[in-house]
Design a protein around this motif. Sequence first.
Motif, PDB file in Angstrom:
ATOM      1  N   ILE A 140       0.886  -1.168   0.000  1.00  0.00           N
ATOM      2  CA  ILE A 140       0.000   0.000   0.000  1.00  0.00           C
ATOM      3  C   ILE A 140       0.923   1.217   0.000  1.00  0.00           C
ATOM      4  O   ILE A 140       1.521   1.555   1.019  1.00  0.00           O
ATOM      5  CB  ILE A 140      -0.937  -0.015   1.215  1.00  0.00           C
ATOM      6  N   PRO A 141       1.083   1.866  -1.149  1.00  0.00           N
ATOM      7  CA  PRO A 141       2.155   2.855  -1.303  1.00  0.00           C
ATOM      8  C   PRO A 141       1.844   4.178  -0.617  1.00  0.00           C
ATOM      9  O   PRO A 141       0.756   4.407  -0.102  1.00  0.00           O
ATOM     10  CB  PRO A 141       2.235   3.013  -2.818  1.00  0.00           C
ATOM     11  N   TYR A 142       2.846   5.039  -0.640  1.00  0.00           N
ATOM     12  CA  TYR A 142       2.709   6.376  -0.078  1.00  0.00           C
ATOM     13  C   TYR A 142       2.124   7.334  -1.122  1.00  0.00           C
ATOM     14  O   TYR A 142       2.174   7.083  -2.327  1.00  0.00           O
ATOM     15  CB  TYR A 142       4.066   6.932   0.364  1.00  0.00           C
ATOM     16  N   ALA A 143       1.605   8.435  -0.605  1.00  0.00           N
ATOM     17  CA  ALA A 143       1.112   9.516  -1.454  1.00  0.00           C
ATOM     18  C   ALA A 143       1.232  10.817  -0.670  1.00  0.00           C
ATOM     19  O   ALA A 143       1.139  10.812   0.561  1.00  0.00           O
ATOM     20  CB  ALA A 143      -0.340   9.272  -1.851  1.00  0.00           C
ATOM     21  N   PRO A 144       1.437  11.938  -1.349  1.00  0.00           N
ATOM     22  CA  PRO A 144       1.523  13.218  -0.645  1.00  0.00           C
ATOM     23  C   PRO A 144       0.153  13.654  -0.143  1.00  0.00           C
ATOM     24  O   PRO A 144      -0.876  13.374  -0.764  1.00  0.00           O
ATOM     25  CB  PRO A 144       2.068  14.177  -1.701  1.00  0.00           C
ATOM     26  N   VAL A 145       0.158  14.367   0.984  1.00  0.00           N
ATOM     27  CA  VAL A 145      -1.083  14.884   1.557  1.00  0.00           C
ATOM     28  C   VAL A 145      -0.782  16.252   2.169  1.00  0.00           C
ATOM     29  O   VAL A 145       0.296  16.481   2.724  1.00  0.00           O
ATOM     30  CB  VAL A 145      -1.659  13.922   2.628  1.00  0.00           C
ATOM     31  N   ARG A 146      -1.723  17.149   2.038  1.00  0.00           N
ATOM     32  CA  ARG A 146      -1.558  18.472   2.647  1.00  0.00           C
ATOM     33  C   ARG A 146      -1.948  18.401   4.117  1.00  0.00           C
ATOM     34  O   ARG A 146      -2.973  17.810   4.471  1.00  0.00           O
ATOM     35  CB  ARG A 146      -2.422  19.505   1.931  1.00  0.00           C
ATOM     36  N   VAL A 147      -1.096  18.988   4.966  1.00  0.00           N
ATOM     37  CA  VAL A 147      -1.342  18.973   6.406  1.00  0.00           C
ATOM     38  C   VAL A 147      -1.237  20.396   6.941  1.00  0.00           C
ATOM     39  O   VAL A 147      -0.542  21.243   6.370  1.00  0.00           O
ATOM     40  CB  VAL A 147      -0.333  18.064   7.128  1.00  0.00           C
ATOM     41  N   PRO A 148      -1.936  20.687   8.035  1.00  0.00           N
ATOM     42  CA  PRO A 148      -1.877  22.043   8.588  1.00  0.00           C
ATOM     43  C   PRO A 148      -0.576  22.285   9.355  1.00  0.00           C
ATOM     44  O   PRO A 148       0.122  21.345   9.743  1.00  0.00           O
ATOM     45  CB  PRO A 148      -3.076  22.061   9.548  1.00  0.00           C
ATOM     46  N   GLY A 149      -0.278  23.546   9.559  1.00  0.00           N
ATOM     47  CA  GLY A 149       0.855  23.923  10.387  1.00  0.00           C
ATOM     48  C   GLY A 149       2.082  24.313   9.598  1.00  0.00           C
ATOM     49  O   GLY A 149       2.261  23.901   8.447  1.00  0.00           O
ATOM     50  N   PRO A 150       2.971  25.091  10.229  1.00  0.00           N
ATOM     51  CA  PRO A 150       4.174  25.587   9.541  1.00  0.00           C
ATOM     52  C   PRO A 150       5.363  24.630   9.609  1.00  0.00           C
ATOM     53  O   PRO A 150       6.405  24.908   9.030  1.00  0.00           O
ATOM     54  CB  PRO A 150       4.491  26.869  10.329  1.00  0.00           C
ATOM     55  N   GLU A 151       5.213  23.512  10.315  1.00  0.00           N
ATOM     56  CA  GLU A 151       6.343  22.601  10.475  1.00  0.00           C
ATOM     57  C   GLU A 151       6.767  22.022   9.124  1.00  0.00           C
ATOM     58  O   GLU A 151       5.950  21.463   8.395  1.00  0.00           O
ATOM     59  CB  GLU A 151       5.968  21.465  11.412  1.00  0.00           C
ATOM     60  N   PRO A 152       8.067  22.128   8.792  1.00  0.00           N
ATOM     61  CA  PRO A 152       8.530  21.548   7.524  1.00  0.00           C
ATOM     62  C   PRO A 152       8.643  20.033   7.624  1.00  0.00           C
ATOM     63  O   PRO A 152       9.033  19.482   8.655  1.00  0.00           O
ATOM     64  CB  PRO A 152       9.896  22.196   7.313  1.00  0.00           C
ATOM     65  N   HIS A 153       8.294  19.356   6.541  1.00  0.00           N
ATOM     66  CA  HIS A 153       8.425  17.911   6.458  1.00  0.00           C
ATOM     67  C   HIS A 153       9.560  17.588   5.483  1.00  0.00           C
ATOM     68  O   HIS A 153       9.673  18.208   4.424  1.00  0.00           O
ATOM     69  CB  HIS A 153       7.116  17.285   5.989  1.00  0.00           C
ATOM     70  N   THR A 154      10.382  16.634   5.855  1.00  0.00           N
ATOM     71  CA  THR A 154      11.585  16.325   5.080  1.00  0.00           C
ATOM     72  C   THR A 154      11.294  15.245   4.039  1.00  0.00           C
ATOM     73  O   THR A 154      10.713  14.204   4.357  1.00  0.00           O
ATOM     74  CB  THR A 154      12.713  15.861   6.010  1.00  0.00           C
ATOM     75  N   HIS A 155      11.722  15.513   2.811  1.00  0.00           N
ATOM     76  CA  HIS A 155      11.528  14.585   1.698  1.00  0.00           C
ATOM     77  C   HIS A 155      12.817  14.508   0.887  1.00  0.00           C
ATOM     78  O   HIS A 155      13.817  15.146   1.212  1.00  0.00           O
ATOM     79  CB  HIS A 155      10.375  15.056   0.807  1.00  0.00           C
TER      80      HIS A 155
END
Length: 278
Positions: A140-155
Amino acid sequence: MPHVDSIGLGLSPSVTPLSYPGAPVPADGLLVGPWLYPVATPSGAANWFDALVQNDGGPLRDRFPHGPHPMPDVLRALGVAGPEQRRPVLAIGSNASPGQLLHKYTAPDEHTAPVVPISVVHVPGLAAAHSAHVSTPGYIPYAPVRVPGPEPHTHRLLWLTAEQLDVLDATEPNYTPAVLRAPQFPAVLDSGLPLPEFTLYMSRWGVLRFPETGVAPAGTQESVYTRLSALDWFRELMPESRVSALFSLQALRQHEHRRLRVRDALVQHHLAVDAGLS
């Protein structure tokens, strides 16, 4: 960073699906076939391709002296497209894994090593979840999702040529490419350089949501299958889930009609929701 197999980055989730999403590169690098070269961006650099590639052996052994060399010079010496001909593509899931990239870009009848610069990137408001479908290999693969907040997510970010992007498109039938731009998604490379825009692949089927916790953060295959196996309808469709996540994955890998039934059931049971990126 020598041969990817020797540093635990060589597994392809397409071959070993329980390992999905595979191991991403730990830092900026240049993948030349199975050899991963460290890349460092000098202070004050104006562009990502001002980075220096550390020649520590491998395919560059006979082309350059040991030590750092400018990215454009290295690409030129390898006979591949330069930085100006490459597009930034955000890798969510297995595309961040060198083992998966080698699987996708190395044809059985070819001896040409794929050359892919890879950067670490930080993006506020953009996280990884599970897509609401089952892939052909059974994970079951990954997919991008929009999330609230200013915290940066590392990719991880791949710098791909037009030809490489075409190959990637062909391997992602369940995803749609889209371009995200600043200031809505102000991406910043690990070097501190801003990234005005990038391409990413959005799931055609939405992202997985569990009623008690909301959108499921991206995790291991064992964890997501364990959660699904707690649902009555999933156990009815997949009696193998009563044994283990591995049994479910193997059964789904073997039967397309069962993968489609699970995908449709996720919609019917309201476990598939929009990723918020449209």
